[in-house]
Design a protein around this motif. Structure first.
Motif, PDB file in Angstrom:
ATOM      1  N   VAL A 236      -0.160   2.222  -5.411  1.00  0.00           N
ATOM      2  CA  VAL A 236       0.987   2.229  -4.497  1.00  0.00           C
ATOM      3  C   VAL A 236       1.157   3.619  -3.877  1.00  0.00           C
ATOM      4  CG1 VAL A 236       3.508   2.133  -4.377  1.00  0.00           C
ATOM      5  CG2 VAL A 236       2.263   0.342  -5.571  1.00  0.00           C
ATOM      6  N   CYS A 237       1.143   4.662  -4.712  1.00  0.00           N
ATOM      7  CA  CYS A 237       1.296   6.036  -4.221  1.00  0.00           C
ATOM      8  C   CYS A 237       0.144   6.435  -3.297  1.00  0.00           C
ATOM      9  CB  CYS A 237       1.386   7.016  -5.387  1.00  0.00           C
ATOM     10  SG  CYS A 237       2.892   6.885  -6.343  1.00  0.00           S
ATOM     11  N   SER A 238      -1.079   6.121  -3.708  1.00  0.00           N
ATOM     12  CA  SER A 238      -2.255   6.512  -2.935  1.00  0.00           C
ATOM     13  C   SER A 238      -2.286   5.811  -1.586  1.00  0.00           C
ATOM     14  CB  SER A 238      -3.530   6.192  -3.716  1.00  0.00           C
ATOM     15  OG  SER A 238      -3.561   6.883  -4.937  1.00  0.00           O
ATOM     16  N   ILE A 239      -2.030   4.505  -1.580  1.00  0.00           N
ATOM     17  CA  ILE A 239      -2.038   3.758  -0.322  1.00  0.00           C
ATOM     18  C   ILE A 239      -0.904   4.206   0.587  1.00  0.00           C
ATOM     19  CG2 ILE A 239      -1.722   1.459   0.689  1.00  0.00           C
ATOM     20  CD1 ILE A 239      -3.145   0.328  -1.802  1.00  0.00           C
ATOM     21  N   GLY A 240       0.276   4.440  -0.028  1.00  0.00           N
ATOM     22  CA  GLY A 240       1.406   4.927   0.766  1.00  0.00           C
ATOM     23  C   GLY A 240       1.126   6.263   1.425  1.00  0.00           C
ATOM     24  N   ALA A 241       0.509   7.167   0.659  1.00  0.00           N
ATOM     25  CA  ALA A 241       0.178   8.496   1.203  1.00  0.00           C
ATOM     26  C   ALA A 241      -0.874   8.396   2.311  1.00  0.00           C
ATOM     27  CB  ALA A 241      -0.334   9.394   0.078  1.00  0.00           C
ATOM     28  N   LEU A 242      -1.899   7.605   2.076  1.00  0.00           N
ATOM     29  CA  LEU A 242      -2.964   7.455   3.074  1.00  0.00           C
ATOM     30  C   LEU A 242      -2.432   6.789   4.345  1.00  0.00           C
ATOM     31  CD1 LEU A 242      -5.902   6.367   0.763  1.00  0.00           C
ATOM     32  CD2 LEU A 242      -5.619   8.575   1.909  1.00  0.00           C
ATOM     33  N   THR A 243      -1.511   5.852   4.182  1.00  0.00           N
ATOM     34  CA  THR A 243      -0.882   5.211   5.344  1.00  0.00           C
ATOM     35  C   THR A 243      -0.090   6.239   6.140  1.00  0.00           C
ATOM     36  OG1 THR A 243      -0.690   3.120   4.157  1.00  0.00           O
ATOM     37  CG2 THR A 243       0.693   3.399   6.101  1.00  0.00           C
ATOM     38  N   GLY A 244       0.602   7.143   5.428  1.00  0.00           N
ATOM     39  CA  GLY A 244       1.356   8.192   6.095  1.00  0.00           C
ATOM     40  C   GLY A 244       0.458   9.135   6.879  1.00  0.00           C
TER      41      GLY A 244
END
Length: 247
Positions: A236-244
Motif C-alpha cells: 500500500v505504501c509503495s504503490i501510493g508513493a509511486l503513484t504520487g
C-alpha cells in the motif's frame, strides 16, 4: 466548523495504528482544511491516540509505574531518550516540509523487508538495549511527514525474535513518552494552531476512534499471518508513493 476537527481527529484515530504515516495524512488534511502549521496540528492530535494507548495497555503502565517490569521500563527509557535526541532537531528542520512520496516509499520498502524477515524467520538476535536504540532512532525520524512512526518502529522491532503482538505492543507503548514530551514543548513554547474548543473536538474523536481502532487491529493481527499484514501495508505504501511520483 465541527466536522473539520472531527474529521482530523478521526483520521488520526484510524491511521495511528497503521504503518502509513498518520502524521503525514493528518498534516496533508490540515493543510487543506485549517490554518496554522499542519505538522504541529498533526503532532498535537497524537495526544488523543496516546490516551487510547494508556487506557488499552493500562496494566502495562501500572507495572511500569510500580517498577514491577524494570525490563520494559529500561527499554522505553532508552528508546525515548534516543527518540527525543533525534526527533527534536529533526522537527526543527522539517516543521514546514510537505509530505514526501520518497519517505512513504521508504516506509513501504521497510515493511516489505519486515514481511520477508518474518517469512524466512530471519532476526539479528539483538539484545534489548540495541533493539530499543534502533527503534528509538527510527521513531525520532518519524517527525518527518510521510515517514510512518508505526511502520518504522515495526521494522526496527522485527529485527528481533519477538512475536507480532509483542512488536505492535512495544511500538505503541513507545509512542507515549515522546508524545507527552512534544506536546509539553508545544504548549509551553509553540504557537497553538487550534483553539481550545477546536482542539477538544479533534482530540475527542482522535481518542474515541483510536480506542476502537486499536482494539480491532490487535484482534485482527492475532487472526492473520503477520507476513500478510506487513506485506499488505508495504505494498500500500509503495504503490501510493509511486503513484504520487507519477502524478
Amino acid at each position: 466548523m465541527f466536522w473539520i476537527y472531527a474529521l482530523l481527529g478521526t483520521i488520526q484515530g484510524i491511521l495511528e495504528w497503521l504503518p502509513i504515516s498518520s502524521e503525514g495524512m493528518v498534516a496533508l488534511a490540515s493543510n487543506w482544511l485549517v490554518s496554522g502549521n499542519p505538522v504541529d496540528t498533526a503532532l498535537f492530535l497524537h495526544l488523543g491516540t496516546m490516551l487510547a494507548v494508556l487506557i488499552y495497555f493500562r496494566k502495562d503502565w501500572k507495572r511500569i509505574i510500580l517498577l514491577k517490569d524494570k525490563k520494559l521500563l529500561r527499554f522505553l527509557t532508552i528508546a525515548t531518550l534516543i527518540s527525543l535526541a533525534v526527533g527534536f532537531p529533526v522537527y526543527k528542520l522539517v516543521r514546514n516540509v510537505a509530505v514526501g512520496n520518497t519517505l512513504l516509499l521508504i516506509t513501504g520498502l521497510g515493511l516489505l523487508v519486515t514481511a520477508y524477515f518474518h517469512k524466512k524467520k530471519i532476526n539479528w538476535s539483538l539484545d534489548q538495549n540495541s533493539l530499543a536504540g534502533i527503534a528509538g532512532f527510527l521513531q525520532g525520524l518519524s517527525v518527518i511527514p510521510g515517514f510512518s512512526r508505526s511502520g518504522s518502529t515495526i521494522f526496527g522491532l522485527s529485527l528481533s525474535d519477538k512475536k507480532p503482538e509483542e512488536i505492535l505492543r512495544l511500538s505503541y507503548l513507545m509512542s507515549v513518552p515522546v508524545v507527552v514530551a512534544f506536546n509539553a514543548y508545544y504548549l509551553l513554547f509553540g504557537d497553538p494552531t487550534l483553539s481550545w474548543r477546536e482542539g477538544l473536538i479533534a482530540l475527542s474523536f482522535s481518542f474515541g476512534v483510536g480506542v476502537l481502532g486499536l482494539f480491532l487491529l490487535l484482534k485482527f493481527v492475532k487472526k492473520i499471518n503477520f507476513f500478510k499484514f506487513a506485506l499488505f501495508f508495504g505494498l500500500v505504501c509503495s504503490i501510493g508513493a509511486l503513484t504520487g511520483f507519477l502524478l
